[in-house]
Design a protein around this motif. Structure first.
Motif, PDB file in Angstrom:
ATOM      1  N   LEU A   1       0.839  -1.205   0.000  1.00  0.00           N
ATOM      2  CA  LEU A   1       0.000   0.000   0.000  1.00  0.00           C
ATOM      3  C   LEU A   1       0.876   1.259   0.000  1.00  0.00           C
ATOM      4  O   LEU A   1       0.601   2.221  -0.737  1.00  0.00           O
ATOM      5  N   GLU A   2       1.929   1.246   0.791  1.00  0.00           N
ATOM      6  CA  GLU A   2       2.832   2.418   0.838  1.00  0.00           C
ATOM      7  C   GLU A   2       3.432   2.695  -0.538  1.00  0.00           C
ATOM      8  O   GLU A   2       3.497   3.848  -0.976  1.00  0.00           O
ATOM      9  N   THR A   3       3.847   1.643  -1.217  1.00  0.00           N
ATOM     10  CA  THR A   3       4.424   1.817  -2.552  1.00  0.00           C
ATOM     11  C   THR A   3       3.386   2.397  -3.500  1.00  0.00           C
ATOM     12  O   THR A   3       3.659   3.300  -4.290  1.00  0.00           O
ATOM     13  N   PHE A   4       2.158   1.891  -3.392  1.00  0.00           N
ATOM     14  CA  PHE A   4       1.083   2.367  -4.268  1.00  0.00           C
ATOM     15  C   PHE A   4       0.773   3.848  -4.010  1.00  0.00           C
ATOM     16  O   PHE A   4       0.519   4.627  -4.950  1.00  0.00           O
ATOM     17  N   LEU A   5       0.790   4.249  -2.739  1.00  0.00           N
ATOM     18  CA  LEU A   5       0.336   5.600  -2.385  1.00  0.00           C
ATOM     19  C   LEU A   5       1.390   6.682  -2.629  1.00  0.00           C
ATOM     20  O   LEU A   5       1.047   7.863  -2.813  1.00  0.00           O
ATOM     21  N   ALA A   6       2.643   6.293  -2.679  1.00  0.00           N
ATOM     22  CA  ALA A   6       3.720   7.298  -2.760  1.00  0.00           C
ATOM     23  C   ALA A   6       3.532   8.311  -3.898  1.00  0.00           C
ATOM     24  O   ALA A   6       3.689   9.516  -3.679  1.00  0.00           O
ATOM     25  N   PRO A   7       3.148   7.891  -5.123  1.00  0.00           N
ATOM     26  CA  PRO A   7       3.069   8.868  -6.234  1.00  0.00           C
ATOM     27  C   PRO A   7       1.982   9.929  -6.082  1.00  0.00           C
ATOM     28  O   PRO A   7       1.943  10.878  -6.863  1.00  0.00           O
ATOM     29  N   TYR A   8       1.082   9.785  -5.098  1.00  0.00           N
ATOM     30  CA  TYR A   8       0.058  10.826  -4.914  1.00  0.00           C
ATOM     31  C   TYR A   8       0.610  12.035  -4.154  1.00  0.00           C
ATOM     32  O   TYR A   8       0.012  13.104  -4.159  1.00  0.00           O
ATOM     33  N   GLY A   9       1.727  11.834  -3.451  1.00  0.00           N
ATOM     34  CA  GLY A   9       2.316  12.936  -2.705  1.00  0.00           C
ATOM     35  C   GLY A   9       1.432  13.445  -1.578  1.00  0.00           C
ATOM     36  O   GLY A   9       1.333  14.649  -1.351  1.00  0.00           O
ATOM     37  N   LEU A  10       0.762  12.530  -0.891  1.00  0.00           N
ATOM     38  CA  LEU A  10      -0.169  12.946   0.169  1.00  0.00           C
ATOM     39  C   LEU A  10       0.377  12.651   1.569  1.00  0.00           C
ATOM     40  O   LEU A  10      -0.369  12.629   2.538  1.00  0.00           O
ATOM     41  N   GLY A  11       1.668  12.422   1.637  1.00  0.00           N
ATOM     42  CA  GLY A  11       2.290  12.187   2.941  1.00  0.00           C
ATOM     43  C   GLY A  11       2.305  10.716   3.306  1.00  0.00           C
ATOM     44  O   GLY A  11       1.853   9.855   2.549  1.00  0.00           O
ATOM     45  N   ARG A  12       2.819  10.453   4.503  1.00  0.00           N
ATOM     46  CA  ARG A  12       3.014   9.061   4.920  1.00  0.00           C
ATOM     47  C   ARG A  12       1.712   8.389   5.325  1.00  0.00           C
ATOM     48  O   ARG A  12       0.768   9.043   5.769  1.00  0.00           O
ATOM     49  N   LEU A  13       1.722   7.064   5.170  1.00  0.00           N
ATOM     50  CA  LEU A  13       0.557   6.267   5.561  1.00  0.00           C
ATOM     51  C   LEU A  13       0.497   6.180   7.078  1.00  0.00           C
ATOM     52  O   LEU A  13       1.432   5.729   7.725  1.00  0.00           O
ATOM     53  N   ARG A  14      -0.639   6.630   7.631  1.00  0.00           N
ATOM     54  CA  ARG A  14      -0.808   6.522   9.089  1.00  0.00           C
ATOM     55  C   ARG A  14      -1.470   5.200   9.442  1.00  0.00           C
ATOM     56  O   ARG A  14      -1.055   4.499  10.333  1.00  0.00           O
ATOM     57  N   ASP A  15      -2.561   4.907   8.728  1.00  0.00           N
ATOM     58  CA  ASP A  15      -3.343   3.730   9.091  1.00  0.00           C
ATOM     59  C   ASP A  15      -4.216   3.322   7.904  1.00  0.00           C
ATOM     60  O   ASP A  15      -4.495   4.163   7.040  1.00  0.00           O
ATOM     61  N   PHE A  16      -4.626   2.084   7.882  1.00  0.00           N
ATOM     62  CA  PHE A  16      -5.625   1.674   6.881  1.00  0.00           C
ATOM     63  C   PHE A  16      -6.414   0.502   7.420  1.00  0.00           C
ATOM     64  O   PHE A  16      -5.929  -0.258   8.244  1.00  0.00           O
ATOM     65  N   GLN A  17      -7.645   0.406   6.947  1.00  0.00           N
ATOM     66  CA  GLN A  17      -8.438  -0.748   7.352  1.00  0.00           C
ATOM     67  C   GLN A  17      -9.464  -1.102   6.285  1.00  0.00           C
ATOM     68  O   GLN A  17     -10.003  -0.207   5.598  1.00  0.00           O
ATOM     69  N   GLY A  18      -9.715  -2.390   6.123  1.00  0.00           N
ATOM     70  CA  GLY A  18     -10.713  -2.857   5.161  1.00  0.00           C
ATOM     71  C   GLY A  18     -12.101  -2.461   5.618  1.00  0.00           C
ATOM     72  O   GLY A  18     -12.372  -2.380   6.816  1.00  0.00           O
ATOM     73  N   ILE A  19     -12.980  -2.178   4.656  1.00  0.00           N
ATOM     74  CA  ILE A  19     -14.352  -1.794   4.971  1.00  0.00           C
ATOM     75  C   ILE A  19     -15.252  -3.009   4.768  1.00  0.00           C
ATOM     76  O   ILE A  19     -15.266  -3.606   3.690  1.00  0.00           O
ATOM     77  N   ALA A  20     -16.005  -3.336   5.825  1.00  0.00           N
ATOM     78  CA  ALA A  20     -16.833  -4.548   5.757  1.00  0.00           C
ATOM     79  C   ALA A  20     -18.038  -4.367   4.843  1.00  0.00           C
ATOM     80  O   ALA A  20     -18.442  -5.291   4.150  1.00  0.00           O
ATOM     81  N   ALA A  21     -18.637  -3.145   4.840  1.00  0.00           N
ATOM     82  CA  ALA A  21     -19.826  -2.922   4.007  1.00  0.00           C
ATOM     83  C   ALA A  21     -19.436  -3.011   2.545  1.00  0.00           C
ATOM     84  O   ALA A  21     -18.276  -2.809   2.193  1.00  0.00           O
ATOM     85  N   GLY A  22     -20.412  -3.265   1.712  1.00  0.00           N
ATOM     86  CA  GLY A  22     -20.122  -3.355   0.272  1.00  0.00           C
ATOM     87  C   GLY A  22     -20.094  -4.811  -0.147  1.00  0.00           C
ATOM     88  O   GLY A  22     -19.718  -5.688   0.629  1.00  0.00           O
ATOM     89  N   THR A  23     -20.482  -5.037  -1.369  1.00  0.00           N
ATOM     90  CA  THR A  23     -20.589  -6.414  -1.839  1.00  0.00           C
ATOM     91  C   THR A  23     -19.831  -6.645  -3.132  1.00  0.00           C
ATOM     92  O   THR A  23     -19.676  -7.788  -3.543  1.00  0.00           O
ATOM     93  N   GLU A  24     -19.400  -5.578  -3.785  1.00  0.00           N
ATOM     94  CA  GLU A  24     -18.880  -5.773  -5.134  1.00  0.00           C
ATOM     95  C   GLU A  24     -17.375  -5.596  -5.227  1.00  0.00           C
ATOM     96  O   GLU A  24     -16.701  -6.319  -5.936  1.00  0.00           O
ATOM     97  N   ASN A  25     -16.856  -4.615  -4.489  1.00  0.00           N
ATOM     98  CA  ASN A  25     -15.437  -4.288  -4.584  1.00  0.00           C
ATOM     99  C   ASN A  25     -14.775  -4.410  -3.216  1.00  0.00           C
ATOM    100  O   ASN A  25     -15.448  -4.497  -2.199  1.00  0.00           O
ATOM    101  N   SER A  26     -13.426  -4.373  -3.222  1.00  0.00           N
ATOM    102  CA  SER A  26     -12.707  -4.275  -1.942  1.00  0.00           C
ATOM    103  C   SER A  26     -12.438  -2.792  -1.683  1.00  0.00           C
ATOM    104  O   SER A  26     -11.886  -2.103  -2.544  1.00  0.00           O
ATOM    105  N   ASN A  27     -12.858  -2.316  -0.511  1.00  0.00           N
ATOM    106  CA  ASN A  27     -12.660  -0.904  -0.155  1.00  0.00           C
ATOM    107  C   ASN A  27     -11.877  -0.807   1.144  1.00  0.00           C
ATOM    108  O   ASN A  27     -12.070  -1.623   2.056  1.00  0.00           O
ATOM    109  N   PHE A  28     -11.035   0.234   1.232  1.00  0.00           N
ATOM    110  CA  PHE A  28     -10.222   0.448   2.428  1.00  0.00           C
ATOM    111  C   PHE A  28     -10.285   1.927   2.819  1.00  0.00           C
ATOM    112  O   PHE A  28     -10.188   2.797   1.943  1.00  0.00           O
ATOM    113  N   PHE A  29     -10.456   2.193   4.094  1.00  0.00           N
ATOM    114  CA  PHE A  29     -10.216   3.551   4.587  1.00  0.00           C
ATOM    115  C   PHE A  29      -8.711   3.707   4.733  1.00  0.00           C
ATOM    116  O   PHE A  29      -8.042   2.839   5.331  1.00  0.00           O
TER     117      PHE A  29
END
Ligand SMILES: Nc1ncnc2c1ncn2[C@@H]1O[C@H](COP(=O)(O)OP(=O)(O)OP(=O)(O)O)[C@@H](O)[C@H]1O
Ligand SMILES: N[C@@H](CCO)C(=O)O
Length: 316
Positions: free
Chosen positions: A12-40
């Motif tokens: 995830l850190e490698t993926f996020l680096a090109p956005y230039g939005l700073g360091r990854l603090r935290d992430f978690q999978g979202i249980a709701a939803g049925t079609e895609n994988s979503n993460f906060f």
């Protein structure tokens, strides 16, 4: 929970680096939803949602990105695809198409009141008026032809009462298909259920999950929306909420005579669409750790819509 593709922090850190939005603090999978994988995803510069697109029309992702850009520019509270420093919106992570969007504030509501319905009617009116003069074309993969084919396929697995109910609506679709397709068009959300809207109090702060968005008759979007927001536990339309939603919408886009005429049919068609898609989902996800919506909700609603007493507010 419905995270189909788990992620590790380093990838995830490698993926996020090109956005230039700073360091990854935290992430978690979202249980709701049925079609895609979503993460906060919490970054130094804010809160975001990462979506890995798991199924569906991947070739249409540029359409979704363009539509959300249009709606964002029209000041509607929608997510939109953030670009990397190099201007790339659609990327890949863990072998899946991946999009990073701003996290919108607010919470889903379970019980809708008249005020919520006013806000939803207004938002849908804005969505349609923002797109009706320059519709971005995308044919839905859950359209009338799909309903006819899928209905026929599932028919043998239904009991006689269900068969009669479904066949009645399939016959109506055949009879009215031409008129329905000639109704005024725009871009549609096509899945505006309570679990796709966010509220702070009675203020609508977000409309999410555009993966069913398409071009088509605006009345269909309204029927889908009303069937979820203005429905009581017995599947009947709740008149005060329905009047609130329809009145707020009509103040932005008055209905045509043809729309008023086809309204009861459209409410039934919108029930069939979700009855069938839920029957298919219930079969294909049976026994899996995936959120499954009850197909019977829409069977009950379709039965209740055989008689429609709420007319569209249409001035002759
Ligand atoms: N941009 C966003 N801002 C805030 N929350 C979001 C955002 N996008 C998604 N979410 C949260 O993630 C959950 C799942 O997202 P979404 O409904 O898009 O998933 P899905 O798998 O496509 O679902 P569905 O079953 O509705 O098709 C939402 O219910 C919401 O709580
Ligand atoms: N909103 C849909 C699921 C996602 O399309 C339903 O309730 O069946």
């Amino acid at each position: 929970m419905s995270v189909f593709t788990p992620l590790t922090r380093p990838e995830l850190e490698t993926f996020l680096a090109p956005y230039g939005l700073g360091r990854l603090r935290d992430f978690q999978g979202i249980a709701a939803g049925t079609e895609n994988s979503n993460f906060f995803v919490s970054l130094e510069q804010g809160e975001f949602v990462l979506t890995l697109v798991e199924r569906g029309p991947i070739q249409d992702l540029p359409f979704f990105i363009e539509l959300l850009d249009v709606l964002h520019e029209a000041d509607l509270p929608v997510p939109y695809a953030l670009r990397t420093r190099d201007g790339v919106a659609l990327r890949e992570l863990a072998g899946k198409p991946a999009l990073l969007q701003p996290r919108l504030p607010g919470k889903h509501i379970k019980v809708a009141n008249n005020q919520h319905c006013v806000q939803v009617g207004e938002l849908l009116g804005h969505l349609h008026t923002a797109t009706q003069h320059k519709v971005l074309e995308r044919k839905t993969d859950r359209g009338l032809d799909w309903m006819l084919a899928t209905g026929a396929e599932l028919m043998p697995r239904l009991n006689p009462t269900q068969q009669a109910l479904l066949q009645g609506c399939l016959d109506e679709i055949v009879a009215h298909q031409g008129q329905i397709m000639a109704l005024p068009r725009a871009n549609l959300h096509a899945d505006l259920f309570r679990d796709n809207a966010l509220f702070e109090g009675t203020h609508l702060t977000g409309l999410i999950d555009f993966y069913n968005a398409c071009s088509g008759p605006m009345l269909y979007d309204l029927a889908i929306t009303l069937n979820d927001w203005c429905c009581d536990d017995a599947g009947q339309i709740d008149p005060p909420r329905a009047r609130a939603l329809l009145g707020a919408y009509a103040a932005l886009r008055p209905f045509t005579a043809a729309e008023a005429h086809l309204w009861p049919v459209m409410l039934r068609v919108a029930c069939v669409r979700f009855w069938l898609s839920r029957l298919i989902a219930a079969e294909s996800f049976a026994g899996m750790d995936v959120l499954i919506h009850d197909p019977a909700d829409f069977e009950v609603r379709l039965a209740a819509r055989q008689q429609v007493d709420i007319a569209l507010p249409f001035a002759l």
